[in-house]
Motif scaffolding. Sequence first.
Motif, PDB file in Angstrom:
ATOM      1  N   LEU A   1      -4.379   1.913  -5.270  1.00 35.04           N
ATOM      2  CA  LEU A   1      -3.682   2.846  -4.375  1.00 35.04           C
ATOM      3  C   LEU A   1      -2.836   3.823  -5.164  1.00 35.04           C
TER       4      LEU A   1
ATOM      5  N   PHE B   1       0.846  -1.204   0.000  1.00 35.75           N
ATOM      6  CA  PHE B   1       0.000   0.000   0.000  1.00 35.75           C
ATOM      7  C   PHE B   1       0.879   1.252   0.000  1.00 35.75           C
TER       8      PHE B   1
ATOM      9  N   TYR C   1     -11.399   0.663   9.753  1.00 32.90           N
ATOM     10  CA  TYR C   1     -11.833   0.337   8.393  1.00 32.90           C
ATOM     11  C   TYR C   1     -12.584  -0.994   8.368  1.00 32.90           C
TER      12      TYR C   1
ATOM     13  N   VAL D   1      -2.939   6.024   4.147  1.00 32.95           N
ATOM     14  CA  VAL D   1      -3.738   5.048   3.405  1.00 32.95           C
ATOM     15  C   VAL D   1      -4.839   4.468   4.300  1.00 32.95           C
ATOM     16  N   CYS D   2      -4.438   3.994   5.476  1.00 28.58           N
ATOM     17  CA  CYS D   2      -5.330   3.217   6.341  1.00 28.58           C
ATOM     18  C   CYS D   2      -6.171   4.158   7.190  1.00 28.58           C
ATOM     19  N   SER D   3      -7.456   3.884   7.257  1.00 29.81           N
ATOM     20  CA  SER D   3      -8.363   4.763   7.998  1.00 29.81           C
ATOM     21  C   SER D   3      -7.915   4.948   9.447  1.00 29.81           C
TER      22      SER D   3
ATOM     23  N   TYR E   1      -7.249  -6.295   5.178  1.00 27.63           N
ATOM     24  CA  TYR E   1      -6.167  -6.083   4.221  1.00 27.63           C
ATOM     25  C   TYR E   1      -5.604  -7.421   3.744  1.00 27.63           C
TER      26      TYR E   1
ATOM     27  N   ASP F   1     -11.667  -3.002  -0.684  1.00 28.31           N
ATOM     28  CA  ASP F   1     -10.465  -2.477  -1.339  1.00 28.31           C
ATOM     29  C   ASP F   1      -9.154  -2.968  -0.709  1.00 28.31           C
TER      30      ASP F   1
ATOM     31  N   THR G   1      -7.055   7.136   0.007  1.00 25.41           N
ATOM     32  CA  THR G   1      -7.693   5.808   0.059  1.00 25.41           C
ATOM     33  C   THR G   1      -8.461   5.481   1.325  1.00 25.41           C
ATOM     34  N   SER G   2      -8.424   6.323   2.343  1.00 30.95           N
ATOM     35  CA  SER G   2      -9.085   5.952   3.603  1.00 30.95           C
ATOM     36  C   SER G   2     -10.593   6.103   3.457  1.00 30.95           C
ATOM     37  N   THR G   3     -11.320   5.007   3.602  1.00 25.82           N
ATOM     38  CA  THR G   3     -12.740   4.971   3.263  1.00 25.82           C
ATOM     39  C   THR G   3     -13.673   5.093   4.469  1.00 25.82           C
TER      40      THR G   3
END
Length: 372
Positions: A300, A32, A170, A92-94, A222, A246, A115-117
Amino acid sequence: LSACAQGGSTGGQQKELKVAILAPLSGPVPTFGVSTRDGALMAIDEWNAKGGVLGMKIVPIVEDSQCTPDPAVNAANKVIDQDGVKFIIGEVCSKASIPVSEIANAKGVIQISPTSTNEQVTVDANGNVKPYIFRACFIDPFQGFVGAKFATEQLGAKTAFVMLDQANDYVKGLATEFAKNFEMMGGKVVGTVSYTSTDTDFSVILGKIAEAKPDVVYLPDYYNIVNLVAKQAKEKGINVPFIGGDGWDSPDLDLAAAAGGYFTNHYSPDDPRPEVVNFLKAYGEKYKDESGNPKVPDALAALAYDAANVLLQAINDAGTTDTAKVKDTLEKITYKGVSGTITFDANHNPIKSAALLAVKPDGVKFETIVNP
Ligand code: PHE
């Protein structure tokens, strides 16, 4: 613009614009970090080749934020307080982006997570938008809906089993959204079991799945966890399709183990739109794998490229690096990116479609696009 004129007139002492990239280059999900860094750097290089932004050369500052709250917060404090950065791309990571967003927003630093959703990245606990925080991707209420819709309509699933890591914002958020939507669509969640990110033996949970015989298993984690679970499931002869989000997107996803599974994602390299075709070509020319073959950008890389571009476009359009003005410009921007067109809603979330991908032993294949 005056900065440009001054820079020129003082004999090449051009002003610089620092942009931080917070990416998990080490820790549980290093692919990532590499993709995010490379996608963002490619956008910055392209802008610099065209003369930079507002006459300034863009200087990237890359920090390894490890997909983990403490290192991410330390990296954010370092770039803001020591380097004087006013613009952050990442994390990247929430679960790392959320604590970073608290710091950035309080200091008037613009943060765009590619990318953090998770919803909490851009809104606080009271549901109010954090004015300086944006993202380039859709959010998990939509992603969970798409996963549930696919399970129900395409796979005809009536029962689902959900696996989750409660400590990962996430994973927890996406699992909740999937379960809610799946039941609203008439399905039944027949089991929900938690594990922790340090678990390596999933035999107890897999035993429960074998007993419950669900039509699908939802595993929104992940790739590192998916690889372990999918391999052990295959060894136990469990053939229920796994569905994820994702987080499965990685060149290190174990295709043999995960084959038969599906996941929702932001983009597919098979998309024929010219933005995607051009991006694939340029990325492959710039970045090669260990055997010297062109790298295929994952979601990513595409989102980091879009996040950097939308940020630089907003600075350019605002005509200033004053973050109060740049954030206002971002709120009104329309940017045609590789991952789709970005315009921000009231909560600073783009409204974008999702791709549904199928994992096969020889690669990840595009299935369908789901629009919001
Ligand atoms: N959406 C994930 C999160 O919020 C991060 C991610 C995005 C991972 C895209 C892989 C691909 O933590």
